[in-house]
Design an enzyme around this catalytic site. Structure first.
Site, PDB file in Angstrom:
ATOM      1  N   ASP A   1       7.583 -19.215  49.153  1.00  0.00           N
ATOM      2  CA  ASP A   1       8.918 -18.669  48.974  1.00  0.00           C
ATOM      3  C   ASP A   1       9.851 -19.369  49.970  1.00  0.00           C
ATOM      4  OD1 ASP A   1      10.579 -16.519  47.784  1.00  0.00           O
ATOM      5  OD2 ASP A   1      10.724 -15.842  49.864  1.00  0.00           O
TER       6      ASP A   1
ATOM      7  N   GLU B   1       9.697 -23.306  46.666  1.00  0.00           N
ATOM      8  CA  GLU B   1      11.131 -23.407  46.405  1.00  0.00           C
ATOM      9  C   GLU B   1      11.715 -24.370  47.437  1.00  0.00           C
ATOM     10  OE1 GLU B   1      12.735 -19.161  44.868  1.00  0.00           O
ATOM     11  OE2 GLU B   1      12.022 -19.131  46.925  1.00  0.00           O
TER      12      GLU B   1
END
Ligand code: CA
Length: 650
Positions: free
Chosen positions: A333, A362
């Protein structure tokens, strides 16, 4: 009762770093002795307390840890402590901080307030020692399915007994009331290679005593090495969640399905009073020069991954998940918060344990960071990462429309004039002689050097489901046409170069009732609606199963280098609005797919005839997964409205 271990170390810095990095922290359990080690150089005193319960209950033992010259604290207790709970408490600048589990607690009592000591041998299912990671020849062989443990089986029609729990993913032969396969069997039917689970480590904003009164995605981490209690049949007994999660992994591995975990080391769920600051205040996070917390997570703080003991913490934790639970991959994340060096050490350490491990994240942040972007794992720095992939927002935006605009159109909703951007998505973020950056609307061309570092997706847990997004931009369109658009999105996803990833329920026309950020919305918003699997939606699911089957059958959809793509993927030259096609050469021996495939995507609402190179072609029907009629010499084909056409050159 109290044993002391003194570490006599007096090395130079490199040696010291090495020693620090290899130091085992947390609980070391045997039936005769349990040792606790932690690192807290600024602490003046540390107390270790053993309790009979995960909250309240009786204090059984209280002992002090002893400090060495490097800031490590340690104590041992000569007793069998299994099934008991514990806390540590640090005295810092004359003040006693909170009682907390230690940072390395591998399981906890209810709501993560105290650590729990357990006997790992007692948590392993039968045959666990024979359990294997899912192996991959190429990262592009993976087909990733993103899901939330609870969403996936919570619906009354899931046919699952342990709804919303880890055990729900161990149940075989489950059906909805129309006799259609659900849950684990549905995953097997689709043919995906990996599930990617939204966070399963302990998070804080859901009361584990009454989980059905709330809901959370889990991006609010509390104990990073412990599982979330609300997914276990008994959240009070910390060993239960360990054993049930292992049963889940084992059941999936038996079906050849790998398990990827979404990990959230970039920030903590609690900011003021978080467990890191209750251990070594001020060390683990990034700060601006004025002493204010840097906040690239947008949640209040930002982990200082570049600091030695913070980096060690993440690496130790990932290695623990990988070895203890046989995890097949990690999704980071806000990976753009991590420093590049840490990510590359992670890759090298984890690949020593599991060479096939999938690592991706990400490549962005939610806000600005105090650490310079040149040092962080953002998408544009992908070539500096060692076989770690980034999500392709370019792919997402051209397929469904730019993320941050509700009324934006994408290729699947009929956008014209951006065919070059779709070509860029199809080649997996690398460069290609037939894709001209001059014609791209969205810049950021060729951000990757290898398709193995590109995650292709058009929707995920964040934001609208693809169905909700289509409803938003085409509110009056009939469901049959919306299904065709979802088919088109999935065809682009599965037949493009790179690693395909899709959101659980795309194949069931999942809706979140128009809720975009459903992180704490009730089950009726978030759950996968198993009663939908019938009629035209069951057909959609079958179509997607066939796309996955085709991708697996033809290696040329899974190329590993930019050079191979340039050589084997040739775009159709003639320009038509809303149409992108390519010929793929492949070398699979004895393939029923001939030696070339033609793939054409059409987003026009009418049938269109296009020229193709003269050859013996036969159409391949994805819905039925078979050729249609006999091969014949053709120089043109007619594309159905909103469709993907596949022809084989035999
Ligand atoms: Ca929790």
């Amino acid at each position: 009762m109290l044993l002391m271990t003194t570490l006599n170390t007096n090395h130079h810095n490199a040696n010291r770093d090495h020693l620090f990095f290899n130091k085992k922290l947390g609980i070391s359990y045997t039936e005769n002795i349990t040792t606790l080690s932690l690192w807290a150089p600024s602490a003046e005193n540390v107390i270790w307390r053993i309790y009979d319960k995960g909250t309240a209950g009786r204090l059984i033992i209280e002992t002090k840890l002893l400090k060495d010259q490097d800031g490590f604290w340690e104590a041992s207790i000569n007793k069998d402590l299994h099934d008991l709970f514990y806390t540590i408490q640090v005295k810092y600048q004359g003040q006693w901080l909170h009682e907390i589990p230690d940072l390395y607690a591998t399981t906890t009592g209810v709501n993560g307030q105290r650590g729990m000591i357990y006997n790992p041998k007692e948590t392993a299912p039968a045959q666990w020692d024979k359990d294997q990671y899912v192996s991959l020849k190429s990262y592009t062989d993976a087909v990733i399915y993103e899901m939330h443990v609870r969403d996936f089986t919570k619906h009354p029609e899931s046919g699952v007994k342990d709804k919303g729990l880890f055990l729900g993913l161990t149940e075989e032969s489950t059906h909805n009331s129309y006799g259609k396969t659900t849950a684990l069997g549905h995953l097997e039917e689709l043919g995906i290679t990996h599930i990617h689970l939204l966070p399963v480590s302990d998070y804080c904003n859901l009361d584990e005593r009454t989980p059905n009164e709330g809901y959370n995605w889990g991006y609010d981490p509390l104990n990073f090495n412990s599982l979330e209690g609300s997914y276990a049949t008994n959240p009070y007994d910390g060993s239960q969640r360990v054993s049930e999660f292992k049963q889940m992994v084992y059941s999936l591995h038996k079906k050849g399905i790998g398990v990827v975990l979404d990990v959230v080391y970039n920030h903590t769920g609690i900011i003021e009073g978080n467990y890191f600051d209750q251990t070594e205040p001020g060390y683990f996070f990034r700060y601006h020069e004025d002493g204010v917390l840097s906040n690239a997570s947008g949640c209040g703080n930002e982990f200082a991954t570049e600091k030695l003991m913070a980096r060690k913490y993440i690496i130790d934790s990932l290695k623990y998940w990988c070895t203890e639970y046989h995890i097949d991959g990690f999704r980071f994340d806000l990976m753009g918060i991590y420093d590049i060096e840490t990510m590359n050490i992670i890759a090298s350490e984890l690949r020593k344990i599991n060479p096939s491990i999938l690592l991706y994240g990400e490549g962005w942040t939610a806000d600005t960071s105090s650490l310079d972007e040149s040092q962080r794992a953002v998408k544009n720095n992908t070539p500096q990462l060692e076989n770690i992939a980034c999500f392709s927002d370019n792919f997402r935006d051209i397929v469904k429309g730019p993320q941050f605009s509700d009324d934006s159109l994408g290729f699947i909703s009929g956008l014209k004039g951006q065919e070059e951007d779709l070509k860029k998505a199809i080649i997996g973020g690398v460069s290609h002689p037939q894709v001209d950056p001059e014609y791209l609307i969205n810049k950021g061309y060729a951000w990757a050097e290898k398709p193995t570092q590109v995650i292709n997706y058009f929707s995920c847990h964040d934001d609208y489901t693809i169905y909700d997004k289509l409803k938003m931009v085409l509110p009056f369109e009939k469901e049959g046409l919306l299904i065709k658009r979802v088919q088109l999105a999935m065809a682009i996803n599965m037949l493009s170069q790179g690693i395909p990833f899709f959101h659980s329920g795309v194949e069931l026309l999942r809706t979140k009732k128009g809720i975009r950020n459903s992180y704490n919305a009730p089950d009726f918003i978030n759950q996968v609606t198993w009663s939908s699997k019938k009629g035209s939606i069951a057909q959609l699911s079958k179509y997607i199963k066939h796309l996955i089957q085709l991708r697996k059958a033809v290696g040329a959809f899974r190329l590993q280098t930019q050079e191979d793509i340039a050589h084997n993927l040739i775009f159709m030259e003639e320009y038509h609005q809303g149409i992108v096609g390519f010929i793929l050469r492949h070398k699979d021996k004895h393939s029923v797919f001939g030696h070339k495939l033609l793939v054409v995507f059409n987003n026009n609402s009418e049938a269109i005839t296009v020229d193709i190179p003269k050859a013996n072609w036969v159409e391949f029907d994805l819905q039925e997964y078979k050729t249609v009629g006999e091969p014949s010499s053709k120089t043109s084909i007619t594309l159905e409205p909103i469709s993907t056409s596949i022809y084989l050159m035999l």
